[in-house]
Motif scaffolding. Structure first.
Motif, PDB file in Angstrom:
ATOM      1  N   LEU A   1      31.629 -26.366  61.681  1.00 49.30           N
ATOM      2  CA  LEU A   1      32.537 -25.462  60.971  1.00 49.30           C
ATOM      3  C   LEU A   1      33.854 -26.131  60.613  1.00 49.30           C
ATOM      4  CD1 LEU A   1      31.855 -22.143  62.941  1.00 49.30           C
ATOM      5  CD2 LEU A   1      31.060 -22.765  60.654  1.00 49.30           C
ATOM      6  N   THR A   2      34.342 -27.018  61.495  1.00 44.29           N
ATOM      7  CA  THR A   2      35.599 -27.705  61.166  1.00 44.29           C
ATOM      8  C   THR A   2      35.405 -28.737  60.051  1.00 44.29           C
ATOM      9  OG1 THR A   2      35.170 -29.234  62.995  1.00 44.29           O
ATOM     10  CG2 THR A   2      36.681 -27.399  63.423  1.00 44.29           C
ATOM     11  N   SER A   3      34.156 -29.226  59.870  1.00 44.68           N
ATOM     12  CA  SER A   3      33.909 -30.217  58.813  1.00 44.68           C
ATOM     13  C   SER A   3      33.872 -29.588  57.424  1.00 44.68           C
ATOM     14  CB  SER A   3      32.586 -30.946  59.069  1.00 44.68           C
ATOM     15  OG  SER A   3      31.487 -30.124  58.752  1.00 44.68           O
ATOM     16  N   ILE A   4      33.561 -28.293  57.345  1.00 40.55           N
ATOM     17  CA  ILE A   4      33.358 -27.657  56.040  1.00 40.55           C
ATOM     18  C   ILE A   4      34.616 -27.684  55.174  1.00 40.55           C
ATOM     19  CG2 ILE A   4      32.929 -25.416  54.930  1.00 40.55           C
ATOM     20  CD1 ILE A   4      30.745 -24.948  57.011  1.00 40.55           C
ATOM     21  N   PRO A   5      35.796 -27.244  55.665  1.00 39.56           N
ATOM     22  CA  PRO A   5      36.977 -27.297  54.788  1.00 39.56           C
ATOM     23  C   PRO A   5      37.372 -28.727  54.420  1.00 39.56           C
ATOM     24  CG  PRO A   5      37.598 -26.644  57.026  1.00 39.56           C
ATOM     25  CD  PRO A   5      36.102 -26.596  56.958  1.00 39.56           C
ATOM     26  N   VAL A   6      37.158 -29.680  55.338  1.00 39.22           N
ATOM     27  CA  VAL A   6      37.500 -31.074  55.040  1.00 39.22           C
ATOM     28  C   VAL A   6      36.589 -31.616  53.942  1.00 39.22           C
ATOM     29  CG1 VAL A   6      37.679 -33.405  55.985  1.00 39.22           C
ATOM     30  CG2 VAL A   6      38.350 -31.444  57.378  1.00 39.22           C
ATOM     31  N   SER A   7      35.279 -31.372  54.080  1.00 35.55           N
ATOM     32  CA  SER A   7      34.331 -31.852  53.057  1.00 35.55           C
ATOM     33  C   SER A   7      34.580 -31.163  51.716  1.00 35.55           C
ATOM     34  CB  SER A   7      32.894 -31.625  53.521  1.00 35.55           C
ATOM     35  OG  SER A   7      32.652 -30.260  53.788  1.00 35.55           O
ATOM     36  N   TYR A   8      34.976 -29.894  51.755  1.00 33.38           N
ATOM     37  CA  TYR A   8      35.282 -29.172  50.516  1.00 33.38           C
ATOM     38  C   TYR A   8      36.447 -29.839  49.779  1.00 33.38           C
ATOM     39  CZ  TYR A   8      36.694 -25.401  47.362  1.00 33.38           C
ATOM     40  OH  TYR A   8      37.042 -24.669  46.253  1.00 33.38           O
ATOM     41  N   CYS A   9      37.507 -30.152  50.513  1.00 37.13           N
ATOM     42  CA  CYS A   9      38.677 -30.790  49.889  1.00 37.13           C
ATOM     43  C   CYS A   9      38.332 -32.185  49.361  1.00 37.13           C
ATOM     44  CB  CYS A   9      39.814 -30.885  50.902  1.00 37.13           C
ATOM     45  SG  CYS A   9      40.495 -29.287  51.396  1.00 37.13           S
ATOM     46  N   LEU A  10      37.574 -32.963  50.138  1.00 35.77           N
ATOM     47  CA  LEU A  10      37.213 -34.311  49.703  1.00 35.77           C
ATOM     48  C   LEU A  10      36.362 -34.282  48.439  1.00 35.77           C
ATOM     49  CD1 LEU A  10      36.349 -36.057  53.103  1.00 35.77           C
ATOM     50  CD2 LEU A  10      38.338 -36.465  51.660  1.00 35.77           C
TER      51      LEU A  10
ATOM     52  N   GLN B   1      36.254 -31.871  46.190  1.00 36.12           N
ATOM     53  CA  GLN B   1      37.075 -31.417  45.069  1.00 36.12           C
ATOM     54  C   GLN B   1      37.810 -32.594  44.451  1.00 36.12           C
ATOM     55  OE1 GLN B   1      36.927 -28.761  43.458  1.00 36.12           O
ATOM     56  NE2 GLN B   1      37.446 -26.898  44.544  1.00 36.12           N
ATOM     57  N   ILE B   2      38.319 -33.476  45.305  1.00 36.58           N
ATOM     58  CA  ILE B   2      39.038 -34.658  44.811  1.00 36.58           C
ATOM     59  C   ILE B   2      38.069 -35.580  44.061  1.00 36.58           C
ATOM     60  CG2 ILE B   2      40.270 -36.742  45.525  1.00 36.58           C
ATOM     61  CD1 ILE B   2      41.384 -35.093  47.893  1.00 36.58           C
ATOM     62  N   TRP B   3      36.878 -35.805  44.625  1.00 37.64           N
ATOM     63  CA  TRP B   3      35.899 -36.691  43.975  1.00 37.64           C
ATOM     64  C   TRP B   3      35.450 -36.128  42.631  1.00 37.64           C
ATOM     65  CZ3 TRP B   3      30.347 -36.199  43.314  1.00 37.64           C
ATOM     66  CH2 TRP B   3      29.740 -37.375  42.883  1.00 37.64           C
ATOM     67  N   LEU B   4      35.271 -34.835  42.548  1.00 42.25           N
ATOM     68  CA  LEU B   4      34.794 -34.212  41.310  1.00 42.25           C
ATOM     69  C   LEU B   4      35.840 -34.218  40.203  1.00 42.25           C
ATOM     70  CD1 LEU B   4      32.821 -31.162  42.786  1.00 42.25           C
ATOM     71  CD2 LEU B   4      31.850 -33.121  41.565  1.00 42.25           C
ATOM     72  N   GLU B   5      37.101 -34.489  40.558  1.00 43.42           N
ATOM     73  CA  GLU B   5      38.143 -34.538  39.536  1.00 43.42           C
ATOM     74  C   GLU B   5      37.863 -35.618  38.484  1.00 43.42           C
ATOM     75  OE1 GLU B   5      41.858 -35.109  41.478  1.00 43.42           O
ATOM     76  OE2 GLU B   5      41.960 -33.071  42.287  1.00 43.42           O
ATOM     77  N   ASP B   6      37.064 -36.632  38.841  1.00 49.72           N
ATOM     78  CA  ASP B   6      36.775 -37.712  37.900  1.00 49.72           C
ATOM     79  C   ASP B   6      35.814 -37.279  36.796  1.00 49.72           C
ATOM     80  OD1 ASP B   6      38.384 -39.503  39.255  1.00 49.72           O
ATOM     81  OD2 ASP B   6      36.777 -40.191  40.559  1.00 49.72           O
ATOM     82  N   PHE B   7      35.153 -36.148  36.974  1.00 48.31           N
ATOM     83  CA  PHE B   7      34.142 -35.706  36.012  1.00 48.31           C
ATOM     84  C   PHE B   7      34.690 -34.592  35.127  1.00 48.31           C
ATOM     85  CE2 PHE B   7      31.766 -37.499  39.506  1.00 48.31           C
ATOM     86  CZ  PHE B   7      30.727 -38.175  38.893  1.00 48.31           C
ATOM     87  N   ALA B   8      34.359 -34.676  33.834  1.00 47.19           N
ATOM     88  CA  ALA B   8      34.682 -33.562  32.934  1.00 47.19           C
ATOM     89  C   ALA B   8      33.690 -32.424  33.128  1.00 47.19           C
ATOM     90  CB  ALA B   8      34.657 -34.043  31.484  1.00 47.19           C
TER      91      ALA B   8
END
Length: 817
Positions: free
Chosen positions: A755-764, A766-773
């Motif tokens: 459960l503690t990994s879920i918000p961290v993975s979500y944020c990471l 989101q940052i990675w997906l910023e490279d895609f249109a």
């Protein structure tokens, strides 16, 4: 003393073979993965560092100001080199770097579509590429001399000495003879620039007209400068700005145009500047891989620690006897740390061997040429990694074992549940945190890349073969483009006769390359310029790629004026121009275009990768009228026609051989250079796919190592409660009930980590997906699946250990010592 510690350590490790083997496997795999990842990061950071004068080397950038701010482009006008040579030769060394593809062959031999790079003589002195044999062309008078890389020399001459040999290169209507006067090393794996054949840039006079070579808004290739004699980047920018002011008639135009410098060390990892010819890696990828490497080795160390604690029951009496015989805490700590050092040293050696073994696979996956050669930086990484493992993995278990009280252990009163139970459970939760984080990132990355692969680009891409026309001999872009179309037409005519060929078209570009022109002009009524992409096509292009025509009509040969002055635009271009209705309207430039009119608008389609939004674009059939009105023109590749073939065949390889036969009948030894459009598109996402694959592998490795850690903790818990299990079995408890008892304890730990990994993975992510249109939505499904994987994984391992314990005869469990 330490020699004695090591001897005893070896004996103990051999005595507890299963414990040693499990720890060794976990650490070895962790070291192998971590070594490859850290070496890769170090390799990428080291790009271009081998040049002796690197601090003084810069890539020159063209700077233009517009209504959306300042833009920097690596592609430069050829006139800049001439101006620098005439005015700044004593303070700046400068070289053009203009790659092209030409037909290159030996006399009476087969030809190749070969990369030939035109450079100034300063290139060989500025950079650290080593001449292996011969000399390099130093002046215009030596422009018939060329330098070959080792790879190119082997391709054309095999084992023969290439010096003094001749190659024929088609720069004009006739093949020109060039003598090989030098042999240069292949570009190192960590070089941003690459070459195969180097030619003196005075040959640009053959390729481009005087107007093209003196035009400030026509850009071809890169340019590099070495500052000397006190010249600073600020001074360079100011001096070149003064050149621009003197050469531009319009003061406003001069104020918005100039040149800047980018440090060579900044070039490879800076995605803010367009890559141009140089290779660029997103630094975000390196941060992700560094983080994955740390997580993998951390989970291996945690596994080592929990296994050591789980094995402490068999070592407790040893500690009691040693303390009774006078051994102090420091001596016991040293003894157990010695065992940690031994395991670390062996796992480091095996891990590096494993990394070396899998290096070719890793290089293929990451499309790189990394080497494991144990240079200083790599040795520092290995030393730091070894010290980290030995200390982090061995320190706590050594303290834990050395702290046993002799009275307790010798009276068999030791409870393995005493001490830092919360700390051990926290380490297990951290393992599940890391595993679930990697699993979640893997699921998101795989889903995103599947979305990219299956995304509707708005144009056809399946079963399409692309054939590259050999560069024709021509001076000037218009002539070059027209000659390449004329060259391609006979082949297109023959293709129409084949039943397996559904459709054909000719154009300078479509997907997966840099062959769209970047052009711009300024409307007489507007201050700011209009910038867009341009493609030269034939009348079949729109229909061939199934472009959706939403206004007007397509090109037609029934209307001769379409050939010279008609254009079709996409929706983004219509929006940029601010037109409500496009049909019949004309583009107006302060430099008159000549007669032109819009005949159609197509729905936006993705002709670039899905990292970018769709840019404004125009399709034309001939460039003559349009080139006259452009204020700026940038090309990153040659504008040579490509033949597109839509096929329907079960045996594509047999069809390609048939196409090649037709080609050779028409063009003789000219190379048949083909590819599939889908493969060209896939190359745009190599870095993203490689990262996704690496994270997937890391997630699997983490799961395996974490499984060992969970196994150790489950064994520890069950060993400390064997008599309780025996009593429960005698009282009638079933295997399921006992399994549930232990699973409750470990499920709590599992859920905390997951459960503690879920918000961290979500944020990471989101940052990675910023490279895609185009990006996949981060829905709850991915995180629920990760939660399910973690829970099932925990239940499976704990249940197996519990079942194994319940199979023991209760009388053995309850027997008193």
């Amino acid at each position: 003393m330490w020699i004695n510690y090591l001897k005893v350590g070896f004996r103990n490790l051999l005595k507890h073979r299963s414990y040693t083997l499990i720890n060794l496997i976990g650490l070895t795999v962790g070291v192998a993965v971590t070594t490859l990842l850290f070496f890769y990061v170090q390799f990428q950071v080291s790009f271009d560092s081998f040049h002796p004068d690197q601090p003084n080397l810069y890539r020159v950038l063209r700077v233009q100001n517009g209504n959306q701010g300042e833009f920097r482009f690596p592609s430069l006008p050829l006139v800049l080199g001439t101006v620098i040579e005439e005015n700044l030769a004593d303070r700046v060394d400068y070289t053009n770097f203009v790659p092209n593809n030409f037909l290159v062959k030996r006399a009476n031999g087969d030809g190749f579509n070969q990369s030939v790079t035109l450079v100034s003589s300063d290139f060989f002195e500025m950079f650290g590429y080593q001449m292996l044999q011969g000399v390099y062309p130093k002046s215009r008078e030596e422009r018939a001399g060329i330098v070959l890389s080792k790879t190119a020399a082997t391709r054309f001459f095999g084992e023969e000495n290439p010096i003094g040999q001749e190659l024929q290169i088609r720069l004009t209507d006739e093949l020109l003879n060039y003598e090989v006067i030098g042999l240069i090393e292949d570009t190192p794996g960590n070089s941003s620039l690459s070459y195969e054949i180097l030619m003196h840039d005075s040959n640009l006079e053959i390729l481009f007209t005087e107007n093209m070579r003196s035009h400030w808004y026509m850009s071809f290739g890169d340019g590099y400068a070495r500052l000397k004699n006190g010249m600073t980047p600020v001074q360079f920018e100011q001096v070149t700005k003064d050149f621009v002011k003197r050469n531009f008639q319009d003061p406003k135009e001069a104020a918005n145009y100039g040149f800047g410098l980018q440090e060579l060390s900044d070039m490879h990892l800076n995605i803010e500047v367009p890559s141009g010819i140089a290779t660029v890696v997103n630094p975000r990828i390196l941060w992700i891989l560094s983080g994955v490497a740390v997580l993998i080795i951390l989970i291996a160390c945690i596994n080592f620690t929990t296994m050591a604690i789980g094995n402490s029951a068999s070592r407790s009496k040893e500690v009691g006897v040693r303390k009774t015989m006078g051994a102090g805490f420091g001596q016991l700590f040293g003894q157990f740390m010695a065992e940690s050092v031994i395991l670390t040293a062996v796992s480091m050696g095996l891990g590096v061997m494993l990394a070396y073994l899998f290096l070719p696979v890793f290089n293929s996956l990451m499309q790189t040429r990394m080497e494991i050669n144990f240079e200083a930086n790599q040795l520092i990484i290995l030393l730091g990694l070894g010290l980290f493992i030995a200390w982090v993995a061995g320190c706590y278990p050594s303290i834990f074992l050395a702290s046993f009280r002799p009275v307790q252990v010798l009276k068999s009163n030791l409870s393995l549940r005493f001490g830092k139970q919360n700390l051990r459970m926290s380490m297990l939760a951290l393992q599940f945190f890391i595993c679930t984080l990697l699993v979640t990132c893997t699921l998101v990355m795989v889903k995103q890349m599947k979305t990219v692969e299956n995304f509707d680009l708005g144009a056809a891409k399946s079963d399409i073969i692309q054939v590259q026309v050999p560069p024709p001999a021509a001076q000037g872009l218009v002539e070059q483009i027209q000659k390449s179309f004329d060259y391609a037409q006979p082949f297109k005519n023959e293709l129409r006769k084949l039943p397996e060929v559904l459709h054909t078209s000719i154009a300078t570009a479509m997907y997966g390359d840099n062959s769209w022109f970047s052009v711009g002009f300024r409307n007489p009524d507007q201050e700011e310029g209009i910038d867009f992409h341009l493609n030269i096509v034939d009348e079949d292009f729109v229909e061939f790629f199934n472009l959706d025509l939403i206004e007007g009509r397509n090109f037609t040969t029934n209307n001769p004026s379409d050939l010279s002055n008609a254009f079709v635009m996409n929706e983004s271009m219509k929006k940029l121009l601010g037109w409500d209705e496009a049909f019949g309207k004309s583009l107006e430039s302060e430099r008159p275009f000549g007669e032109n009119r819009a005949i159609g608008v197509v729905k936006d389609f993705h002709y670039e990768s899905l990292f970018q939004q769709v840019e404004p674009a125009i399709l034309i059939m001939k460039p003559d009228h349009f080139f006259k009105g452009f204020r700026n023109l940038t090309m990153e590749d040659q504008m040579i026609a490509k033949i597109y073939i839509k096929v329907k065949s079960e045996d594509k390889q047999a069809l390609i051989q048939r196409l090649e036969g037709i080609w050779k009948d028409l063009y003789g030894s000219d190379p048949f250079d083909y590819s599939f459009i889908e493969d060209e598109i896939a190359r745009e996402y190599e870095q993203a796919n490689s990262l996704s694959s690496l994270v997937t592998i890391a997630a699997l490795v983490a799961l395996v190592i974490a499984g060992m850690g969970l196994f150790a903790m489950a064994s520890l818990a069950i060993t400390s409660r064997l008599k309780e299990i025996g009593i429960r079995r005698v009282m009638g408890a079933t295997t399921q009930e006992i399994s549930l008892l232990f699973n409750r304890q470990f499920l709590k730990v599992t859920l905390v980590g997951v459960l503690t990994s879920i918000p961290v993975s979500y944020c990471l992510m989101q940052i990675w997906l910023e490279d895609f249109a185009v990006k996949v939505p981060l829905g709850a499904g991915v995180f629920l699946l990760s939660l399910l994987v973690g829970v099932i994984f925990s239940i499976l391992i704990v249940s197996l250990e519990t079942i194994k314990a319940t199979w023991i005869n209760p009388t053995k469990l309850l027997r008193s010592e």
